[in-house]
Design an enzyme around this catalytic site. Sequence first.
Site, PDB file in Angstrom:
ATOM      1  N   PRO A  43      16.831  -9.474  88.757  1.00 23.28           N
ATOM      2  CA  PRO A  43      17.056 -10.917  88.381  1.00 23.28           C
ATOM      3  C   PRO A  43      18.518 -11.343  88.700  1.00 23.28           C
ATOM      4  O   PRO A  43      19.392 -10.786  88.144  1.00 23.28           O
ATOM      5  CB  PRO A  43      16.272 -11.458  87.384  1.00 23.28           C
ATOM      6  CG  PRO A  43      15.606 -10.123  86.904  1.00 23.28           C
ATOM      7  CD  PRO A  43      16.234  -8.961  87.405  1.00 23.28           C
ATOM      8  N   LYS A  44      18.565 -12.445  89.407  1.00 24.34           N
ATOM      9  CA  LYS A  44      20.205 -13.073  89.402  1.00 24.34           C
ATOM     10  C   LYS A  44      20.185 -14.019  88.140  1.00 24.34           C
ATOM     11  O   LYS A  44      19.493 -14.980  88.350  1.00 24.34           O
ATOM     12  CB  LYS A  44      20.548 -13.754  90.712  1.00 24.34           C
ATOM     13  CG  LYS A  44      21.949 -14.239  90.670  1.00 24.34           C
ATOM     14  CD  LYS A  44      22.328 -14.886  91.755  1.00 24.34           C
ATOM     15  CE  LYS A  44      23.781 -15.355  91.775  1.00 24.34           C
ATOM     16  NZ  LYS A  44      24.164 -16.452  90.644  1.00 24.34           N
ATOM     17  N   TRP A  45      20.872 -13.802  87.243  1.00 22.66           N
ATOM     18  CA  TRP A  45      21.095 -14.897  85.948  1.00 22.66           C
ATOM     19  C   TRP A  45      22.119 -15.707  86.109  1.00 22.66           C
ATOM     20  O   TRP A  45      23.383 -15.556  86.909  1.00 22.66           O
ATOM     21  CB  TRP A  45      21.138 -14.027  84.817  1.00 22.66           C
ATOM     22  CG  TRP A  45      20.229 -12.775  84.501  1.00 22.66           C
ATOM     23  CD1 TRP A  45      20.523 -11.641  84.598  1.00 22.66           C
ATOM     24  CD2 TRP A  45      18.951 -13.066  84.061  1.00 22.66           C
ATOM     25  NE1 TRP A  45      19.396 -10.860  84.256  1.00 22.66           N
ATOM     26  CE2 TRP A  45      18.450 -11.746  84.153  1.00 22.66           C
ATOM     27  CE3 TRP A  45      17.951 -14.208  83.867  1.00 22.66           C
ATOM     28  CZ2 TRP A  45      17.217 -11.571  83.560  1.00 22.66           C
ATOM     29  CZ3 TRP A  45      16.987 -13.889  83.565  1.00 22.66           C
ATOM     30  CH2 TRP A  45      16.407 -12.704  83.424  1.00 22.66           C
TER      31      TRP A  45
END
Length: 360
Positions: A43-45
């Site tokens: 995931p790209k936080w």
Amino acid sequence: MSPVEESLGLPSGKARRRPTPLAAMEARSVDVIPRGAEWQYEPKWDGFRCLLSRHGEKVDLRSKSGEDLARYFPELVQAALALKASIFVLDGEIVVPRGKAFSFDDLLQRIHPAASRIQKLSQETPALFLAFDLLGSPADRKLAGSILRERRPALEAFARAQFKSQPAFRLSPATASYAIAQKWLKQFGGGSDGVIAKRIDLPYQAGNRDGMQKIKKFRSADCVVGGFRYATNRIANRKVAGSLLLGLYDDEGLLHHVGFTSAIKQIEKPALTERLESLIAPPGFTGNAPGGPSRWTTERSAKWRPLKPKLVVEVCYDHFSGERFRHGTSILRWRPDKAPRQCTFDQLRQKAADPMKLLK
């Protein structure tokens, strides 16, 4: 020598033979999730990227631009000191939970000059560190030189042994499944704004974009505010900013004008104008600058004020061609955690496809 350098076992002074991998690995923005056995997905936080290291009683939190973040997140420093391992380097993201989501606004509040304010917020809205890479550990101080296929299991083992007693540290998930990555992309929001794809067959790519790609539901870019234009209308009988002029650096270090954004909230214009006016100084853009009047502009709209290259803003855009945003952009957020010189054309460049292969 910094804690990061010490933790990685680098020689000091003139004896150092290779550059310190202090620079965070960068990502190239692409439109679709890459597919293949060589990719790992995460995931790209939506937080502050951070290299966190400990060497004995020294803890260092370093932003992607190399700025010291430790004073802004004292709770993470204390949590790092409480871990059993006394030597390690982690790459990850700092986020601040708010309800069931992560709040970037609350995160921005932590960048404050008053230590008392920071201490108060560290107790009211404590941050989390989401670890997604391990670059040095007691077992291997030079783990950054290993390929990701070896680093990821090492990170998972480190997290199992270290993070249970310190909930401020969390392991960011990863998968080899393209279907799961697609699901993550569809479910973006609440603190995740896309998917990261990393090459598992490469060592840590400090300071470059060769081993990592980011995919968002929208396309975004970090730009320097190189100038602004006043609005034609006044607020409370004073001139206010109407549009921000955006710039990107080329390989020669020249700042080129690439477009504008006029999506400034009316209520924010007076305060923003004061901030901009305090930074007025030529030349603003050292490469291509905003042009004069044309068939689309008037004499009034062509006038602009140059700024010192201090402010960075992330904007959303649809098309970028001819070294310019084709249309106006919208403001996503201000980026005080990003250095202006990191705002380069390189973040927008993608490998060109061969259109002839599409022809029968």
